[in-house]
Write a protein that holds these residues in place. Structure first.
Motif, PDB file in Angstrom:
ATOM      1  N   VAL A  55       0.818  -1.213   0.000  1.00 20.19           N
ATOM      2  CA  VAL A  55       0.000   0.000   0.000  1.00 20.19           C
ATOM      3  C   VAL A  55       0.852   1.263   0.000  1.00 20.19           C
ATOM      4  CG1 VAL A  55      -1.707   1.343   1.293  1.00 20.19           C
ATOM      5  CG2 VAL A  55      -1.962  -1.134   1.107  1.00 20.19           C
ATOM      6  N   LYS A  56       1.812   1.359   0.908  1.00 16.10           N
ATOM      7  CA  LYS A  56       2.623   2.588   1.008  1.00 16.10           C
ATOM      8  C   LYS A  56       3.391   2.840  -0.282  1.00 16.10           C
ATOM      9  CE  LYS A  56       5.895   5.016   4.006  1.00 16.10           C
ATOM     10  NZ  LYS A  56       6.651   5.590   2.880  1.00 16.10           N
ATOM     11  N   LEU A  57       4.003   1.806  -0.829  1.00 16.46           N
ATOM     12  CA  LEU A  57       4.756   1.953  -2.072  1.00 16.46           C
ATOM     13  C   LEU A  57       3.852   2.428  -3.199  1.00 16.46           C
ATOM     14  CD1 LEU A  57       7.452   1.500  -3.598  1.00 16.46           C
ATOM     15  CD2 LEU A  57       6.640  -0.826  -4.085  1.00 16.46           C
ATOM     16  N   LEU A  58       2.683   1.805  -3.318  1.00 15.78           N
ATOM     17  CA  LEU A  58       1.730   2.173  -4.368  1.00 15.78           C
ATOM     18  C   LEU A  58       1.327   3.639  -4.264  1.00 15.78           C
ATOM     19  CD1 LEU A  58      -0.310   1.312  -6.661  1.00 15.78           C
ATOM     20  CD2 LEU A  58      -1.942   0.873  -4.805  1.00 15.78           C
ATOM     21  N   LEU A  59       0.939   4.069  -3.066  1.00 15.17           N
ATOM     22  CA  LEU A  59       0.470   5.443  -2.880  1.00 15.17           C
ATOM     23  C   LEU A  59       1.615   6.441  -3.006  1.00 15.17           C
ATOM     24  CD1 LEU A  59      -2.102   4.962   0.033  1.00 15.17           C
ATOM     25  CD2 LEU A  59      -2.497   4.902  -2.427  1.00 15.17           C
ATOM     26  N   ASP A  60       2.795   6.085  -2.484  1.00 13.69           N
ATOM     27  CA  ASP A  60       3.949   6.980  -2.591  1.00 13.69           C
ATOM     28  C   ASP A  60       4.344   7.223  -4.041  1.00 13.69           C
ATOM     29  OD1 ASP A  60       4.112   7.257   0.129  1.00 13.69           O
ATOM     30  OD2 ASP A  60       5.854   5.947   0.398  1.00 13.69           O
ATOM     31  N   GLU A  61       4.097   6.235  -4.902  1.00 15.11           N
ATOM     32  CA  GLU A  61       4.466   6.357  -6.306  1.00 15.11           C
ATOM     33  C   GLU A  61       3.321   6.875  -7.176  1.00 15.11           C
ATOM     34  OE1 GLU A  61       8.060   3.047  -6.342  1.00 15.11           O
ATOM     35  OE2 GLU A  61       6.231   2.623  -7.495  1.00 15.11           O
ATOM     36  N   GLY A  62       2.310   7.432  -6.506  1.00 15.41           N
ATOM     37  CA  GLY A  62       1.225   8.087  -7.241  1.00 15.41           C
ATOM     38  C   GLY A  62       0.125   7.167  -7.718  1.00 15.41           C
ATOM     39  N   GLY A  63       0.140   5.922  -7.244  1.00 14.01           N
ATOM     40  CA  GLY A  63      -0.893   4.969  -7.636  1.00 14.01           C
ATOM     41  C   GLY A  63      -2.144   5.085  -6.786  1.00 14.01           C
ATOM     42  N   HIS A  64      -3.116   4.251  -7.092  1.00 12.68           N
ATOM     43  CA  HIS A  64      -4.398   4.268  -6.399  1.00 12.68           C
ATOM     44  C   HIS A  64      -4.722   2.870  -5.872  1.00 12.68           C
ATOM     45  CE1 HIS A  64      -5.146   8.140  -8.382  1.00 12.68           C
ATOM     46  NE2 HIS A  64      -4.756   7.552  -9.503  1.00 12.68           N
ATOM     47  N   LEU A  65      -5.363   2.836  -4.728  1.00 16.64           N
ATOM     48  CA  LEU A  65      -5.935   1.597  -4.205  1.00 16.64           C
ATOM     49  C   LEU A  65      -7.442   1.736  -4.262  1.00 16.64           C
ATOM     50  CD1 LEU A  65      -5.502  -1.163  -2.619  1.00 16.64           C
ATOM     51  CD2 LEU A  65      -6.035   0.193  -0.580  1.00 16.64           C
ATOM     52  N   MET A  66      -8.133   0.749  -4.820  1.00 14.58           N
ATOM     53  CA  MET A  66      -9.588   0.790  -4.902  1.00 14.58           C
ATOM     54  C   MET A  66     -10.161  -0.539  -4.434  1.00 14.58           C
ATOM     55  SD  MET A  66     -12.100   1.674  -8.109  1.00 14.58           S
ATOM     56  CE  MET A  66     -11.923   0.103  -8.945  1.00 14.58           C
ATOM     57  N   ARG A  67     -11.222  -0.464  -3.667  1.00 14.26           N
ATOM     58  CA  ARG A  67     -11.952  -1.657  -3.233  1.00 14.26           C
ATOM     59  C   ARG A  67     -13.221  -1.767  -4.073  1.00 14.26           C
ATOM     60  NH1 ARG A  67     -11.714  -4.562   1.385  1.00 14.26           N
ATOM     61  NH2 ARG A  67     -10.480  -2.970   2.448  1.00 14.26           N
ATOM     62  N   ARG A  68     -13.374  -2.892  -4.773  1.00 16.90           N
ATOM     63  CA  ARG A  68     -14.577  -3.040  -5.597  1.00 16.90           C
ATOM     64  C   ARG A  68     -15.722  -3.617  -4.762  1.00 16.90           C
ATOM     65  NH1 ARG A  68     -10.943  -6.990  -7.499  1.00 16.90           N
ATOM     66  NH2 ARG A  68     -11.661  -9.122  -7.132  1.00 16.90           N
ATOM     67  N   GLY A  69     -16.894  -3.677  -5.366  1.00 14.78           N
ATOM     68  CA  GLY A  69     -18.072  -4.171  -4.654  1.00 14.78           C
ATOM     69  C   GLY A  69     -18.306  -5.652  -4.838  1.00 14.78           C
ATOM     70  N   THR A  70     -17.396  -6.322  -5.533  1.00 14.26           N
ATOM     71  CA  THR A  70     -17.522  -7.761  -5.784  1.00 14.26           C
ATOM     72  C   THR A  70     -16.398  -8.519  -5.089  1.00 14.26           C
ATOM     73  OG1 THR A  70     -16.240  -7.484  -7.828  1.00 14.26           O
ATOM     74  CG2 THR A  70     -18.642  -7.418  -8.023  1.00 14.26           C
ATOM     75  N   GLY A  71     -16.508  -9.844  -5.094  1.00 11.96           N
ATOM     76  CA  GLY A  71     -15.502 -10.672  -4.461  1.00 11.96           C
ATOM     77  C   GLY A  71     -14.336 -10.955  -5.383  1.00 11.96           C
ATOM     78  N   GLY A  72     -13.552 -11.980  -5.017  1.00 13.27           N
ATOM     79  CA  GLY A  72     -12.388 -12.331  -5.808  1.00 13.27           C
ATOM     80  C   GLY A  72     -11.122 -11.690  -5.278  1.00 13.27           C
ATOM     81  N   GLY A  73     -10.029 -11.879  -6.025  1.00 12.55           N
ATOM     82  CA  GLY A  73      -8.722 -11.450  -5.562  1.00 12.55           C
ATOM     83  C   GLY A  73      -8.293 -10.101  -6.097  1.00 12.55           C
ATOM     84  N   ALA A  74      -7.105  -9.682  -5.664  1.00 12.20           N
ATOM     85  CA  ALA A  74      -6.554  -8.391  -6.062  1.00 12.20           C
ATOM     86  C   ALA A  74      -5.993  -8.456  -7.477  1.00 12.20           C
ATOM     87  CB  ALA A  74      -5.458  -7.979  -5.084  1.00 12.20           C
ATOM     88  N   VAL A  75      -6.148  -7.360  -8.211  1.00 15.33           N
ATOM     89  CA  VAL A  75      -5.630  -7.262  -9.582  1.00 15.33           C
ATOM     90  C   VAL A  75      -4.980  -5.895  -9.771  1.00 15.33           C
ATOM     91  CG1 VAL A  75      -7.272  -8.881 -10.601  1.00 15.33           C
ATOM     92  CG2 VAL A  75      -7.874  -6.467 -10.451  1.00 15.33           C
ATOM     93  N   TYR A  76      -4.120  -5.805 -10.773  1.00 10.14           N
ATOM     94  CA  TYR A  76      -3.465  -4.542 -11.097  1.00 10.14           C
ATOM     95  C   TYR A  76      -4.002  -4.014 -12.421  1.00 10.14           C
ATOM     96  CZ  TYR A  76       0.156  -1.172 -12.372  1.00 10.14           C
ATOM     97  OH  TYR A  76       0.812  -0.030 -12.746  1.00 10.14           O
ATOM     98  N   HIS A  77      -4.374  -2.738 -12.435  1.00  9.80           N
ATOM     99  CA  HIS A  77      -4.858  -2.068 -13.635  1.00  9.80           C
ATOM    100  C   HIS A  77      -3.873  -0.998 -14.062  1.00  9.80           C
ATOM    101  CE1 HIS A  77      -9.465  -2.816 -12.800  1.00  9.80           C
ATOM    102  NE2 HIS A  77      -8.780  -3.937 -12.946  1.00  9.80           N
ATOM    103  N   ASP A  78      -3.600  -0.933 -15.356  1.00  7.65           N
ATOM    104  CA  ASP A  78      -2.923   0.219 -15.937  1.00  7.65           C
ATOM    105  C   ASP A  78      -3.528   0.457 -17.316  1.00  7.65           C
ATOM    106  OD1 ASP A  78      -1.728  -1.637 -17.654  1.00  7.65           O
ATOM    107  OD2 ASP A  78       0.233  -1.539 -16.689  1.00  7.65           O
ATOM    108  N   LEU A  79      -2.971   1.389 -18.065  1.00 12.31           N
ATOM    109  CA  LEU A  79      -3.587   1.744 -19.340  1.00 12.31           C
ATOM    110  C   LEU A  79      -3.333   0.706 -20.426  1.00 12.31           C
ATOM    111  CD1 LEU A  79      -3.045   5.610 -19.429  1.00 12.31           C
ATOM    112  CD2 LEU A  79      -4.897   4.255 -18.413  1.00 12.31           C
ATOM    113  N   GLY A  80      -2.566  -0.323 -20.098  1.00 10.35           N
ATOM    114  CA  GLY A  80      -2.350  -1.415 -21.044  1.00 10.35           C
ATOM    115  C   GLY A  80      -3.410  -2.490 -20.972  1.00 10.35           C
TER     116      GLY A  80
END
Length: 321
Positions: free
Chosen positions: A58-83
Motif C-alpha cells: 500500500v505505502k509503495l503504491l500510494l507513494d508512487e502516485g498509484g491508487h488503491l480501490m476496493r470493488r463491490g464484488t468478491g475475488g482477488g486483487a488485480v493490477y490495472h494500468d492503461l495497457g
C-alpha cells in the motif's frame, strides 16, 4: 426484446469509473443490457472483503502516485494500468447471462484469431494462462458482471505492487503471478487497449442481435448520485477501515477461496468477542454473513443456500478445529 447500451469512459480515475458502474447497477432502467468499457491508471483493485495490507504494498503504491480501490464484488486483487481494458455488463436480472456475456469477449478476440477458454468459475484463459478475471454481484433490479482484459499490462509493476499468497501459487502450480497470466499482445502485437473497443462493440451487437446506443460518458460526471458514490468508495474508512490493525490468527485455503481471520475469544466462556474475516471468496455476502453470525450481530440463524453453509462450516471448523 432487450435494449442495448454501450458506455466508454475516457477517464482514468478508478473511483469515478467504479462509481458509474455502481450507479448503473442500482439505477438502470428495466429491459436494458449495458456494456461499459473503462480503464484505470496505476491502480490495485482489491475484492470487497480483502485486507489491503495483505494484498498490496500500500505505502509503495500510494507513494508512487498509484491508487488503491476496493470493488463491490468478491475475488482477488488485480493490477490495472492503461495497457489493460476493463468491461462491465450491467443487465436487467431477467436478461443477465454470464455465459452470453463472456461470449462477447471471446467472440471479439476470436476476430483476431485468439482462441480462449472459460476456466473455473471466473477466469478466461488463453494457452492455459489467465488474461481475464471476472467477478459478479446481484442488485435489486440489475446484476453486475465485470472483469479485466490484459493486453499490454506492465508485469513488472504488477509484481511490484501485488502481494500474492504463496499457497495460491502452489495450488495453481506456478512460481509467480507473472507466470500465471498472459498479455494478449504477446500473441497479437498490434492489439491494444484502444483498438479492441470497436471489436468488443461489434461482438456485443452480434451476440445480442441488435444495435447498441452509445451513451455520452460526460452525462455521468456531474450526476450527484455518482459523485456521492465516488466520495464514499474513495474514503479512507471504506478503503482501510480496521484493516491496518488486522492480525491474522487463523488462515486456510479452501475450494471456494482463501480466508484469513482475526479474532478475539473469551476463553472462559468460549465466546467470540470480536472477529474480522478477509477473503477472496466470490460470494461477498456469505463472508459478511459469517462474520455477523459468529459475532452475534445477525438476526439470521443460518445461511439460505447450501454453498453458503459450506463456507460457513469451513470457517467455523477453522476457528474451533
Amino acid at each position: 426484446m432487450s435494449r442495448l447500451q454501450v458506455i466508454i469512459s475516457p477517464q482514468y480515475d478508478p473511483f469515478l469509473n467504479r462509481a458509474v458502474e455502481q450507479y448503473l447497477t442500482e439505477c438502470q432502467e428495466e429491459g436494458v443490457v449495458t456494456m461499459y468499457l473503462w480503464k484505470n491508471q496505476q491502480t490495485v483493485v482489491i475484492g470487497y472483503n480483502q485486507n489491503p495490507y495483505a494484498e498490496c504494498n500500500v505505502k509503495l503504491l500510494l507513494d508512487e502516485g498509484g491508487h488503491l480501490m476496493r470493488r463491490g464484488t468478491g475475488g482477488g486483487a488485480v493490477y490495472h494500468d492503461l495497457g489493460n481494458i476493463n468491461f462491465s455488463f450491467i443487465a436487467d436480472k431477467r436478461l443477465y447471462d454470464v455465459k452470453k456475456q463472456l461470449s462477447v469477449i471471446q467472440d471479439a478476440l476470436l476476430s483476431y484469431g485468439i482462441h480462449t477458454e472459460i476456466s473455473g468459475r471466473n477466469d478466461l484463459t488463453c494457452e492455459g494462462r489467465k488474461f481475464s478475471g471476472n467477478a459478479f454481484a446481484k442488485g435489486q433490479k440489475n446484476n453486475l458482471h465485470h472483469g479485466t482484459i490484459l493486453i499490454k499490462t506492465d508485469g513488472a509493476m504488477m509484481q511490484r505492487y501485488l502481494i500474492v499468497d504463496k499457497a495460491k501459487l502452489m495450488k495453481n502450480g506456478v512460481k509467480s503471478v507473472a507466470s500465471r497470466v498472459i498479455n494478449l499482445s504477446e500473441l497479437i502485437p498490434d492489439l491494444t487497449s484502444e483498438n479492441i473497443k470497436q471489436p468488443l462493440i461489434a461482438s456485443f451487437e452480434k451476440v445480442y442481435d441488435g444495435k447498441a446506443e452509445v451513451l455520452d460518458f460526460d452525462t455521468f460526471i456531474n450526476n450527484r448520485e455518482v459523485q456521492a458514490i465516488r466520495a464514499h468508495i474513495a474514503s479512507n474508512d471504506f478503503l482501510f477501515g480496521r484493516w491496518e490493525q488486522f492480525k491474522t490468527t487463523k488462515k486456510a485455503r479452501f475450494t471456494w477461496g482463501g480466508v484469513e481471520i482475526a479474532l478475539q475469544i473469551d476463553e472462559a466462556n468460549a465466546i467470540i468477542k470480536d472477529i474480522q474475516i478477509a477473503s477472496d471468496c466470490l460470494e461477498t455476502e456469505t463472508i459478511q454473513l459469517a462474520e455477523q453470525l459468529l459475532s452475534g450481530a445477525s438476526t439470521k440463524t443460518a445461511p439460505e443456500h447450501d454453498s453458503d453453509n459450506e463456507i460457513l462450516q469451513d470457517i467455523v471448523n477453522l476457528i474451533y478445529g
